[in-house]
Design an enzyme around this catalytic site. Structure first.
Site, PDB file in Angstrom:
ATOM      1  N   GLY A   9      31.434  36.500  51.423  1.00  9.45           N
ATOM      2  CA  GLY A   9      30.266  36.510  50.552  1.00  9.45           C
ATOM      3  C   GLY A   9      30.588  35.793  49.262  1.00  9.45           C
ATOM      4  O   GLY A   9      31.715  35.342  49.040  1.00  9.45           O
ATOM      5  N   ARG A  12      30.872  38.545  43.286  1.00 10.71           N
ATOM      6  CA  ARG A  12      30.157  39.766  42.913  1.00 10.71           C
ATOM      7  C   ARG A  12      29.070  40.160  43.919  1.00 10.71           C
ATOM      8  O   ARG A  12      28.055  40.736  43.555  1.00 10.71           O
ATOM      9  CB  ARG A  12      29.556  39.644  41.514  1.00 10.71           C
ATOM     10  CG  ARG A  12      30.565  39.496  40.422  1.00 10.71           C
ATOM     11  CD  ARG A  12      31.291  40.830  40.233  1.00 10.71           C
ATOM     12  NE  ARG A  12      32.351  40.711  39.242  1.00 10.71           N
ATOM     13  CZ  ARG A  12      33.631  40.758  39.540  1.00 10.71           C
ATOM     14  NH1 ARG A  12      34.036  40.893  40.786  1.00 10.71           N
ATOM     15  NH2 ARG A  12      34.543  40.677  38.602  1.00 10.71           N
ATOM     16  N   SER A  13      29.308  39.849  45.189  1.00 12.72           N
ATOM     17  CA  SER A  13      28.338  40.185  46.240  1.00 12.72           C
ATOM     18  C   SER A  13      28.547  41.584  46.809  1.00 12.72           C
ATOM     19  O   SER A  13      27.739  42.048  47.606  1.00 12.72           O
ATOM     20  CB  SER A  13      28.414  39.156  47.365  1.00 12.72           C
ATOM     21  OG  SER A  13      29.709  39.177  47.960  1.00 12.72           O
ATOM     22  N   SER A  16      34.327  43.497  48.213  1.00  5.46           N
ATOM     23  CA  SER A  16      35.458  44.426  48.125  1.00  5.46           C
ATOM     24  C   SER A  16      35.015  45.864  48.337  1.00  5.46           C
ATOM     25  O   SER A  16      35.687  46.631  49.035  1.00  5.46           O
ATOM     26  CB  SER A  16      36.167  44.281  46.776  1.00  5.46           C
ATOM     27  OG  SER A  16      36.802  43.027  46.700  1.00  5.46           O
ATOM     28  N   ALA A  34      47.136  43.340  48.207  1.00  6.14           N
ATOM     29  CA  ALA A  34      46.523  42.568  47.125  1.00  6.14           C
ATOM     30  C   ALA A  34      47.221  41.222  46.980  1.00  6.14           C
ATOM     31  O   ALA A  34      48.446  41.153  46.905  1.00  6.14           O
ATOM     32  CB  ALA A  34      46.617  43.337  45.810  1.00  6.14           C
ATOM     33  N   ALA A  36      46.213  38.987  44.503  1.00  5.30           N
ATOM     34  CA  ALA A  36      46.022  38.502  43.134  1.00  5.30           C
ATOM     35  C   ALA A  36      47.286  38.677  42.313  1.00  5.30           C
ATOM     36  O   ALA A  36      48.003  39.663  42.450  1.00  5.30           O
ATOM     37  CB  ALA A  36      44.873  39.252  42.457  1.00  5.30           C
ATOM     38  N   HIS A  50      39.918  47.439  39.590  1.00  6.02           N
ATOM     39  CA  HIS A  50      39.950  47.611  41.052  1.00  6.02           C
ATOM     40  C   HIS A  50      40.823  48.807  41.423  1.00  6.02           C
ATOM     41  O   HIS A  50      40.437  49.646  42.239  1.00  6.02           O
ATOM     42  CB  HIS A  50      40.494  46.353  41.732  1.00  6.02           C
ATOM     43  CG  HIS A  50      39.447  45.399  42.209  1.00  6.02           C
ATOM     44  ND1 HIS A  50      38.905  45.468  43.465  1.00  6.02           N
ATOM     45  CD2 HIS A  50      38.862  44.352  41.600  1.00  6.02           C
ATOM     46  CE1 HIS A  50      38.023  44.509  43.619  1.00  6.02           C
ATOM     47  NE2 HIS A  50      37.972  43.807  42.499  1.00  6.02           N
ATOM     48  N   ASP A  83      42.903  41.708  50.405  1.00  3.63           N
ATOM     49  CA  ASP A  83      41.929  41.250  49.415  1.00  3.63           C
ATOM     50  C   ASP A  83      42.643  40.347  48.421  1.00  3.63           C
ATOM     51  O   ASP A  83      43.396  40.831  47.597  1.00  3.63           O
ATOM     52  CB  ASP A  83      41.306  42.456  48.713  1.00  3.63           C
ATOM     53  CG  ASP A  83      40.035  42.122  47.948  1.00  3.63           C
ATOM     54  OD1 ASP A  83      39.660  40.945  47.890  1.00  3.63           O
ATOM     55  OD2 ASP A  83      39.436  43.061  47.398  1.00  3.63           O
TER      56      ASP A  83
END
Length: 171
Positions: A9, A12-13, A16, A34, A36, A50, A83
């Site tokens: 998506g 901000r859809s 997560s 993760a 990131a 998160h 993610d």
């Protein structure tokens, strides 16, 4: 093989949040893999938000480049959430890693998993053509990566306004 789900998506859809709920539906505890890294204060704040929102049902594994190893090391411990693939791709590109080799290793390990894996990625190809070469290369690599992963997982869902749209149902 454990069930595999890809959730894609836009920004901000709700990807997560949907992925977290889907992962926990397979059982608890779950592992959050993760991709990131913390490169500035804004990213540190995003990561902290998160983590604070997840609660005690989650173990955390941080892996910025070797997703195949992260999957291998956590298989057998319950459901996992990766993610996200697009941050992983950014890490590979900026670190000058071999993207085809890393992708193949990830896909091969994904096929061997016994426990469920839910994967988050961003849909980046629906916008305008970026004006710089790095952004175009990223868009192209992300599109190829998403197609390869979508081809091998059991289900694909697209998050739209926080709601899941099933794109590829499990037979």
């Amino acid at each position: 093989m454990g069930k595999t789900i890809l959730i894609t998506g836009g920004a901000r859809s709700g990807k997560s949040r949907l992925a977290e709920a889907q992962t926990l539906a397979f059982g608890r505890p779950a592992t959050y893999i993760a991709t990131a890294g913390i490169f500035d204060a804004e990213m540190a704040d995003r990561i902290r938000q998160h983590q604070d929102g997840r609660g005690p049902d989650w173990a955390l594994v941080e892996e910025q480049t070797d997703l195949a190893r992260a999957l291998r090391d956590t298989d057998g411990s319950g459901p996992r959430l990766v993610d996200c693939l697009t941050l992983w791709l950014s890490n590979l590109m900026l670190g000058d890693h071999d993207i085809p080799a890393a992708t193949q290793a990830f896909l091969a390990e994904l096929a061997r998993q016994r426990d469920p894996v839910v994967i988050v990625t961003n849909e980046v190809g629906a916008g305008i053509v970026p004006e710089n070469a790095l952004a175009r290369a990223f868009r192209d690599e992300a599109g190829r990566l998403n197609q390869r992963v979508a081809a091998v997982v059991d289900e694909v869902h697209m998050a739209v306004c926080g709601l899941p749209l099933k794109v590829k149902p499990h037979d």
